[in-house]
Every structure is written in structure tokens, then in C-alpha cells.
Design an enzyme around this catalytic site. Structure first.
Site, short mmCIF file in Angstrom:
data_model
loop_
_atom_site.label_atom_id
_atom_site.label_comp_id
_atom_site.label_asym_id
_atom_site.label_seq_id
_atom_site.Cartn_x
_atom_site.Cartn_y
_atom_site.Cartn_z
N ASP A 172 0.83 -1.21 0.00
CA ASP A 172 0.00 0.00 0.00
C ASP A 172 0.86 1.26 0.00
OD1 ASP A 172 -2.11 -1.79 0.11
OD2 ASP A 172 -2.25 -1.71 2.29
N LYS A 216 -0.01 -8.04 -2.98
CA LYS A 216 -1.33 -7.42 -3.09
C LYS A 216 -1.16 -5.93 -3.35
CE LYS A 216 -4.25 -6.55 0.51
NZ LYS A 216 -4.62 -5.16 0.20
N HIS A 254 -3.06 -1.96 -4.33
CA HIS A 254 -4.21 -1.05 -4.48
C HIS A 254 -3.77 -0.09 -5.57
CE1 HIS A 254 -6.94 -2.11 -1.23
NE2 HIS A 254 -5.99 -2.03 -0.31
N LYS A 257 -11.78 -4.84 -4.60
CA LYS A 257 -13.07 -4.99 -3.90
C LYS A 257 -14.23 -4.52 -4.76
CE LYS A 257 -11.19 -4.58 0.82
NZ LYS A 257 -9.80 -4.12 0.58
N GLY A 310 -17.82 -4.10 -6.29
CA GLY A 310 -19.10 -4.17 -5.59
C GLY A 310 -20.15 -3.36 -6.32
N GLY A 345 -23.23 -6.13 -12.56
CA GLY A 345 -22.34 -6.87 -13.46
C GLY A 345 -21.74 -6.04 -14.57
N SER A 346 -22.56 -5.27 -15.23
CA SER A 346 -22.11 -4.48 -16.37
C SER A 346 -21.03 -3.47 -15.96
CB SER A 346 -23.31 -3.76 -16.99
OG SER A 346 -22.89 -2.75 -17.85
N TYR A 395 -5.71 -6.29 14.59
CA TYR A 395 -4.62 -7.19 14.22
C TYR A 395 -4.57 -8.47 15.05
CZ TYR A 395 -2.59 -3.44 11.41
OH TYR A 395 -2.37 -2.46 10.48
N ARG A 440 1.36 -2.79 6.66
CA ARG A 440 2.26 -1.92 7.40
C ARG A 440 3.29 -2.67 8.23
NH1 ARG A 440 -2.79 1.73 9.14
NH2 ARG A 440 -3.79 -0.26 8.61
O1 S5P Z 1 -10.91 -7.31 5.86
C1 S5P Z 1 -9.99 -6.79 5.27
C2 S5P Z 1 -9.79 -6.99 3.89
C3 S5P Z 1 -8.69 -6.43 3.28
S1 S5P Z 1 -8.40 -6.85 1.64
N1 S5P Z 1 -9.08 -6.02 5.94
C4 S5P Z 1 -7.99 -5.44 5.33
O2 S5P Z 1 -7.19 -4.79 6.01
N2 S5P Z 1 -7.79 -5.60 3.97
C5 S5P Z 1 -6.64 -4.97 3.26
O3 S5P Z 1 -5.45 -5.52 3.79
C6 S5P Z 1 -6.52 -3.46 3.43
O4 S5P Z 1 -7.16 -2.79 2.36
C7 S5P Z 1 -5.02 -3.23 3.41
O5 S5P Z 1 -4.57 -3.10 2.08
C8 S5P Z 1 -4.44 -4.52 3.97
C9 S5P Z 1 -4.07 -4.47 5.44
O6 S5P Z 1 -3.05 -3.55 5.67
P1 S5P Z 1 -2.29 -3.42 7.08
O7 S5P Z 1 -1.33 -2.31 6.84
O8 S5P Z 1 -3.31 -3.10 8.13
O9 S5P Z 1 -1.60 -4.74 7.32
#
Ligand code: S5P
Length: 267
Positions: free
Chosen positions: A39, A61, A63, A94, A96, A99-100, A219, A238
Site C-alpha cells: 500500500d 497485493k 491497491h 473490492k 461491488g 455486473g455491467s 490485528y 504496514r
Molecule cells: O478485511 C480486510 C480486507 C482487506 S483486503 N481487511 C484489510 O485490512 N484488507 C486490506 O489488507 C486493506 O485494504 C489493506 O490493504 C491490507 C491491510 O493492511 P495493514 O497495513 O493493516 O496490514
């Protein structure tokens, strides 16, 4: 059942999506169930992070919409490093919408996600057509189409989120209907509850030595999610890119998540 099966064994179970099989073999070969969430805000930082942690991860992953200068250089750089270091790329868009609209968001615009992301994710609150729409768009845009796969957001890590109970259950029901395209879930625990389920569960909200970020994020440790909750891949943002030595930090997460996995399967 998958809780005690090895990644290697699961790669060749029936009804496993092609991308899931590939990923499970890659995880076993590299001995890593770590996905780093990149990120960061510039192409330079993104590619540098990918180089630094590439040997320790099975997946990066992204963004893409937070990269200030996202463009062809970003895409080519990412593809090159992913091929060299052997990891998959997961764009955390993500989806959401109807469909189109998601078909256009997936294939067009400045990001052209379908061109470079092996894996994408979607919410199913708009209804299950979002799955078929994304599958169809991948099929039409990429040859061979088997190299694209979807994760359904079944649970989230953030405090007070509404993705619980019957919503989560419905995610599993829809995934079971589309095993060719849906490889698994973003969730906080394994959702493989029926015999024959072999979905890959990827879990964000992982950091060692922190409980939250003051903005709703919560976390857990690698041991908690892989060892106790039975999930397959930890997603760390992070905790890794925020460290001074990102390479060493990624290795630390890799080792802890791998040991938690070995402990769980009784290796
Ligand atoms: O439930 C979720 C789903 C996702 S995809 N919780 C999340 O935190 N994420 C993603 O995971 C969020 O968009 C971010 O990119 C990453 C977590 O980042 P961190 O810095 O908190 O580890």
C-alpha cells in the site's frame, strides 16, 4: 478437512480452481504463505518493495488506485518482477456493483486490471451476478482465461463490520457454485466446512506487536490466524512495508506463518 492437509496435497484435489492449484504448488515450493500488501503511493516504491520482499512471498497485493503515477511502467515492472521472483499479483479492488459496471472497472479505465492482476476480489452484496460478470470479462479479455481468479470477501478485519452470520454463509454457497473461477475467500478463519471444500483463505489484519491502527483495523498474529483459525495465507501491509528493513521483516513473517502452518498440519 483442509486444516490438516498440506498445500502440496491440496493442489491436486478435484474441483480446485486452476489458479488455486498453481498457487498451492508455488507456496509449497517457496515455503511461503505470506502475501505482502504493497500500500505505497508511487511506482518506484511499489517496484522496490516487490524486489525487496519478492523471495519471501507467494503473492503481492496491490491497491492500484493509490499509486500516484500508475501506468504502463508500473504494469511492466510488476509483471517482470513477479515472473523473476515467482509470485502472483492480487489487485485488492473490492468490486461491488452491478455486473455491467464491474466488467468495465475490471477491463477498462486507466488501470486495466485484467491485464496484469492474476487475482481480484469482490463483495457479493450486489448479488451473485458479480461473479459471473467478472468471470466472463476475464474469459473474454485474457488468453488463456484460466489465469484469472476471484476471492470473495466473506469476512473483514475491521471493527464493527457487517459481514457476519448468514452473509458469510452465503459467500460460501456462491463460491461452491463457481469453483472454476472462485479460488477462495478473504476471511478471518477457514470456511472449508463441507467435505470437498478446498478454498484458499487469505487473512488480512495481521501484525506482530500491534492490536489496531486507531481507524478500525484489528490485528492478530500469524500463529492465531494460520495455526488456530486454520487460514492459508497471511496478508501483511504496514507490518512489512513500514519497517526499516523490509526484506528482513518479510522473512520474519514468512518464517512465523510457515511454522504455524507446519504445526497445524503436524509436519
Ligand atoms: O478485511 C480486510 C480486507 C482487506 S483486503 N481487511 C484489510 O485490512 N484488507 C486490506 O489488507 C486493506 O485494504 C489493506 O490493504 C491490507 C491491510 O493492511 P495493514 O497495513 O493493516 O496490514
Amino acid at each position: 478437512a483442509t486444516i490438516t492437509q498440506s498445500y502440496q496435497e491440496r493442489a491436486s484435489l478435484p474441483k480446485t480452481s486452476p489458479v488455486a492449484s498453481y498457487l498451492l504448488r508455488l507456496i509449497a515450493a517457496k515455503q511461503t504463505n505470506l502475501c505482502v500488501s504493497a500500500d505505497v503511493s508511487t511506482t518506484r516504491e511499489l517496484l522496490q518493495l516487490a524486489e525487496e520482499v519478492g523471495d519471501s512471498i507467494c503473492m503481492l497485493k496491490t491497491h492500484a488506485d493509490i499509486i500516484n503515477d500508475f501506468g504502463p511502467r508500473t504494469i511492466e515492472g510488476l509483471k517482470e518482477i513477479a515472473a523473476k521472483k515467482h509470485f502472483l499479483v492480487f489487485e485488492d479492488r473490492k468490486f461491488g456493483d452491478i455486473g455491467s459496471t464491474v466488467q468495465k472497472q475490471f477491463t477498462a479505465g486507466p488501470l486495466q486490471i485484467v491485464r496484469w492482476a492474476n487475482i481480484i476480489n469482490a463483495h457479493i452484496f450486489p448479488g451473485p451476478a458479480i461473479i459471473t460478470a467478472l468471470s466472463q470479462a476475464a474469459h473474454d479479455a485474457v488468453k488463456p482465461p484460466l489465469l484469472r481468479s476471484l476471492l470473495i470477501l466473506a469476512e473483514m478485519s475491521s471493527a464493527g463490520n457487517l459481514m457476519t452470520g448468514s452473509y458469510t454463509e452465503q459467500c460460501v454457497v456462491e463460491a461452491r457454485k463457481n469453483p472454476e473461477f472462485v479460488m477462495g475467500f478473504i476471511a478471518q478463519r477457514t470456511l472449508n466446512e463441507q467435505p470437498g471444500d478446498n478454498f484458499i483463505t487469505m487473512t488480512p489484519g495481521v501484525q506482530i506487536g500491534a492490536t489496531g491502527d486507531g481507524l478500525g483495523q484489528q490485528y492478530n498474529t500469524p500463529e492465531k490466524v494460520i495455526g488456530e483459525a486454520g487460514t492459508d495465507i497471511i496478508i501483511v501491509g504496514r507490518g512489512v512495508y513500514g519497517a526499516q528493513d523490509k526484506r528482513a521483516k518479510a522473512e520474519e513473517y514468512r518464517v512465523r506463518a510457515w511454522k504455524a502452518y507446519e504445526g497445524r498440519i503436524g509436519a
